[in-house]
Design a protein around this motif. Structure first.
Motif, PDB file in Angstrom:
ATOM      1  N   SER A   1     -61.296  23.882 -17.317  1.00 57.82           N
ATOM      2  CA  SER A   1     -61.155  24.825 -16.197  1.00 57.82           C
ATOM      3  C   SER A   1     -60.472  24.161 -15.009  1.00 57.82           C
ATOM      4  O   SER A   1     -59.629  24.766 -14.335  1.00 57.82           O
ATOM      5  N   LEU A   2     -60.839  22.907 -14.751  1.00 57.22           N
ATOM      6  CA  LEU A   2     -60.221  22.175 -13.647  1.00 57.22           C
ATOM      7  C   LEU A   2     -58.728  21.948 -13.909  1.00 57.22           C
ATOM      8  O   LEU A   2     -57.899  22.082 -13.003  1.00 57.22           O
ATOM      9  N   ILE A   3     -58.399  21.603 -15.149  1.00 56.10           N
ATOM     10  CA  ILE A   3     -57.004  21.369 -15.501  1.00 56.10           C
ATOM     11  C   ILE A   3     -56.199  22.666 -15.381  1.00 56.10           C
ATOM     12  O   ILE A   3     -55.044  22.672 -14.957  1.00 56.10           O
ATOM     13  N   ALA A   4     -56.815  23.792 -15.750  1.00 57.34           N
ATOM     14  CA  ALA A   4     -56.082  25.055 -15.827  1.00 57.34           C
ATOM     15  C   ALA A   4     -55.628  25.572 -14.475  1.00 57.34           C
ATOM     16  O   ALA A   4     -54.591  26.243 -14.379  1.00 57.34           O
TER      17      ALA A   4
ATOM     18  N   LEU B   1     -60.736  13.460 -26.462  1.00 53.56           N
ATOM     19  CA  LEU B   1     -61.015  14.391 -25.375  1.00 53.56           C
ATOM     20  C   LEU B   1     -59.724  14.795 -24.669  1.00 53.56           C
ATOM     21  O   LEU B   1     -59.515  15.964 -24.345  1.00 53.56           O
ATOM     22  N   PHE B   2     -58.836  13.833 -24.471  1.00 52.95           N
ATOM     23  CA  PHE B   2     -57.591  14.164 -23.790  1.00 52.95           C
ATOM     24  C   PHE B   2     -56.708  15.078 -24.627  1.00 52.95           C
ATOM     25  O   PHE B   2     -55.963  15.906 -24.086  1.00 52.95           O
ATOM     26  N   SER B   3     -56.779  14.960 -25.945  1.00 52.74           N
ATOM     27  CA  SER B   3     -55.995  15.870 -26.785  1.00 52.74           C
ATOM     28  C   SER B   3     -56.436  17.307 -26.573  1.00 52.74           C
ATOM     29  O   SER B   3     -55.621  18.233 -26.594  1.00 52.74           O
ATOM     30  N   ARG B   4     -57.733  17.502 -26.371  1.00 54.70           N
ATOM     31  CA  ARG B   4     -58.236  18.856 -26.126  1.00 54.70           C
ATOM     32  C   ARG B   4     -57.803  19.351 -24.739  1.00 54.70           C
ATOM     33  O   ARG B   4     -57.455  20.523 -24.569  1.00 54.70           O
ATOM     34  N   LEU B   5     -57.831  18.465 -23.756  1.00 55.35           N
ATOM     35  CA  LEU B   5     -57.414  18.870 -22.419  1.00 55.35           C
ATOM     36  C   LEU B   5     -55.918  19.169 -22.370  1.00 55.35           C
ATOM     37  O   LEU B   5     -55.472  20.055 -21.639  1.00 55.35           O
ATOM     38  N   MET B   6     -55.136  18.436 -23.164  1.00 56.83           N
ATOM     39  CA  MET B   6     -53.709  18.724 -23.222  1.00 56.83           C
ATOM     40  C   MET B   6     -53.447  20.092 -23.839  1.00 56.83           C
ATOM     41  O   MET B   6     -52.469  20.763 -23.508  1.00 56.83           O
ATOM     42  N   LEU B   7     -54.343  20.535 -24.724  1.00 56.65           N
ATOM     43  CA  LEU B   7     -54.219  21.886 -25.264  1.00 56.65           C
ATOM     44  C   LEU B   7     -54.367  22.909 -24.137  1.00 56.65           C
ATOM     45  O   LEU B   7     -53.624  23.880 -24.057  1.00 56.65           O
ATOM     46  N   VAL B   8     -55.337  22.664 -23.246  1.00 55.44           N
ATOM     47  CA  VAL B   8     -55.524  23.553 -22.094  1.00 55.44           C
ATOM     48  C   VAL B   8     -54.269  23.549 -21.228  1.00 55.44           C
ATOM     49  O   VAL B   8     -53.801  24.598 -20.757  1.00 55.44           O
ATOM     50  N   MET B   9     -53.707  22.368 -21.009  1.00 59.40           N
ATOM     51  CA  MET B   9     -52.499  22.272 -20.191  1.00 59.40           C
ATOM     52  C   MET B   9     -51.333  23.003 -20.838  1.00 59.40           C
ATOM     53  O   MET B   9     -50.424  23.461 -20.144  1.00 59.40           O
ATOM     54  N   GLY B  10     -51.354  23.119 -22.153  1.00 59.15           N
ATOM     55  CA  GLY B  10     -50.308  23.877 -22.824  1.00 59.15           C
ATOM     56  C   GLY B  10     -50.556  25.370 -22.807  1.00 59.15           C
ATOM     57  O   GLY B  10     -49.627  26.166 -22.647  1.00 59.15           O
ATOM     58  N   VAL B  11     -51.826  25.771 -22.975  1.00 58.39           N
ATOM     59  CA  VAL B  11     -52.156  27.200 -23.010  1.00 58.39           C
ATOM     60  C   VAL B  11     -52.013  27.831 -21.630  1.00 58.39           C
ATOM     61  O   VAL B  11     -51.511  28.955 -21.494  1.00 58.39           O
TER      62      VAL B  11
END
Length: 427
Positions: free
Chosen positions: A35-38, A153-163
């Motif tokens: 959520s923070l990344i998004a 964990l960062f791979s999952r956060l990068m997914l958020v950054m892509g979505v």
């Protein structure tokens, strides 16, 4: 006579707090950090479908409206330089909550701004506020995890950054069906309020007092000087920033290219923009699988080579008109996919060198990424609103990133990284 051989045992480092988390706790952390990344991509991209409408409503020019995007990126860059060292000194939560609060106020004021000058100034404040979320999210992961756990964990956060960049213009287009462009900023303010509640409840302090850095401005300046003396770190940060510049050239120019040059409406633009971002997401998640077989250094070099070639093809297609919109989209898809492979590996390799000052290193990385990205938007605007202007800056970013990698970082230096650093880059 027999010789006695002593075995010297290497002490095992104590586990970090994240290593002791249950699966459920990690999932909760991913949701909070996601959520923070998004909020960053949403703040940057959600109003893109409305750029032509803002130009008309506020009686201004497309170049002036594109400068509001530059203002957001400049605020993100400056904010990260300030918030990174602050979070290393006072902890993560207080700078985070204060930054999101500033973002809420700036978003609400954007909704009632009378002219483009006020919008531009408030977009800078939005960027300053949202910088806290990206810096703190990266620093929290570095506080809690290392090695393979950090990578996963960062791979999952990068997914958020892509979505998030895909959803942002689509959400903006949906809002514009029943509201004008001001409604987009109201929605950003509401999201900020929800995010404050999520962070206040779901994100504990991850930097205990004994691990905080002291010394004020002098220590901060010393930390930045240490980072800037590391040639490999600086080169990797520049590579990440130039790849980001190519991405933001697409962000800044796409609404005018797709809507004005090719005649797409706001909803069609959202779909076309999302198609490009699919390439970014796909590559980011493919990166995790590729790293099981190849070192991140090789992936980074290959991605920049492919991205440079695709960027040059995009420029030729834009200049000649060959294939129309379909060929433009296909070339952009490859460029964004290459950026999706380069942007995770270059920052991770850079950050892995300075875990002792994670917040400061993440701040400098983010400042350069968004600072260089901020230069891309007005450059596209200065060159025009057509596909050639956008393609020139996209291709220029990828070409320059490749040159920096080969001349400043040098592939041989990348090969000298420690195995643990390579593992960290696996996100």
């Amino acid at each position: 006579m027999t010789a006695t051989v002593e075995t010297i045992e290497t002490p095992t480092p104590p586990p970090l707090a994240g290593d002791l988390m249950s699966t459920r706790q990690r999932l909760r952390l991913v949701l909070v950090l996601g959520s923070l990344i998004a909020i960053g991509p949403l703040t940057i991209d959600m109003y893109l479908p409305a750029l032509p409408a803002i130009t008309t409503d506020l009686h201004t020019t497309s170049a002036a409206v594109q400068l509001t995007l530059t203002g957001t990126l400049a605020g993100l860059a400056l904010g990260q330089l300030l918030i990174g060292p602050l979070s290393d000194a006072v902890g993560r939560r207080r700078p985070l909550l204060a930054g999101i609060g500033l973002h809420i106020v700036a978003s609400a004021l954007c909704a009632i701004a009378p002219d483009i000058g006020v919008v531009g100034a408030l977009r800078v404040l939005q960027g300053l506020g949202v910088a806290a979320s990206s810096v703190v999210a990266m620093a929290v992961v570095r506080d809690l995890f290392s090695g393979a756990a950090f990578a996963r964990l960062f791979s999952r956060l990068m997914l958020v950054m892509g979505v998030a960049p895909i959803l942002a213009p689509t959400l903006g287009s949906g809002l514009l069906r029943w509201s004008d462009w001001r409604g987009v900023f109201v929605a950003l303010a509401v999201f900020g309020v929800l995010l404050v509640a999520v962070a206040a409840v779901g994100l504990p302090e991850t930097l205990p007092p004994e691990r905080r850095r002291r010394g004020g401005v002098t220590a901060t300046a010393r930390d930045y000087a240490t980072l800037l003396r590391d040639r490999t770190f600086v080169g990797l940060v520049l590579v990440a920033g130039l790849a980001m510049a190519a991405l933001f050239a697409y962000v800044a120019g796409s609404s005018f290219v797709f809507q004005q040059q090719y005649g797409l409406d706001e909803q069609q633009f959202g779909l076309a923009f999302g198609a490009g971002a699919v390439g970014l997401i796909t590559a980011t998640q493919l990166n995790v699988r590729l790293l099981r077989r190849y070192p991140p250094q090789r992936i980074l070099v290959t991605a920049l080579g492919v991205g440079t070639l695709a960027g040059l093809v995009l420029l030729v297609v834009a200049a000649t008109g060959f294939g129309g919109l379909a060929t433009i989209l296909a070339s952009l898809w490859v460029v964004l996919a290459a950026a999706g492979l380069a942007m995770p590996n270059a920052p991770a390799l850079a950050l892995s060198r300075h875990g002792e000052a994670a917040g400061t290193a993440a701040a400098l990385l983010g400042a350069v990424q968004f600072g260089v990205g901020a230069l891309a938007a007005p450059l596209v605007g200065a060159l025009g609103t057509g596909s050639v202007a956008m393609a020139s800056v996209v291709a220029g970013g990828m070409v320059t990133a490749t040159v920096v990698l080969l001349t400043v970082v040098r592939p041989a230096r990348l090969a000298e990284l420690e195995p643990t650093a390579v593992a960290v880059a696996a996100h």
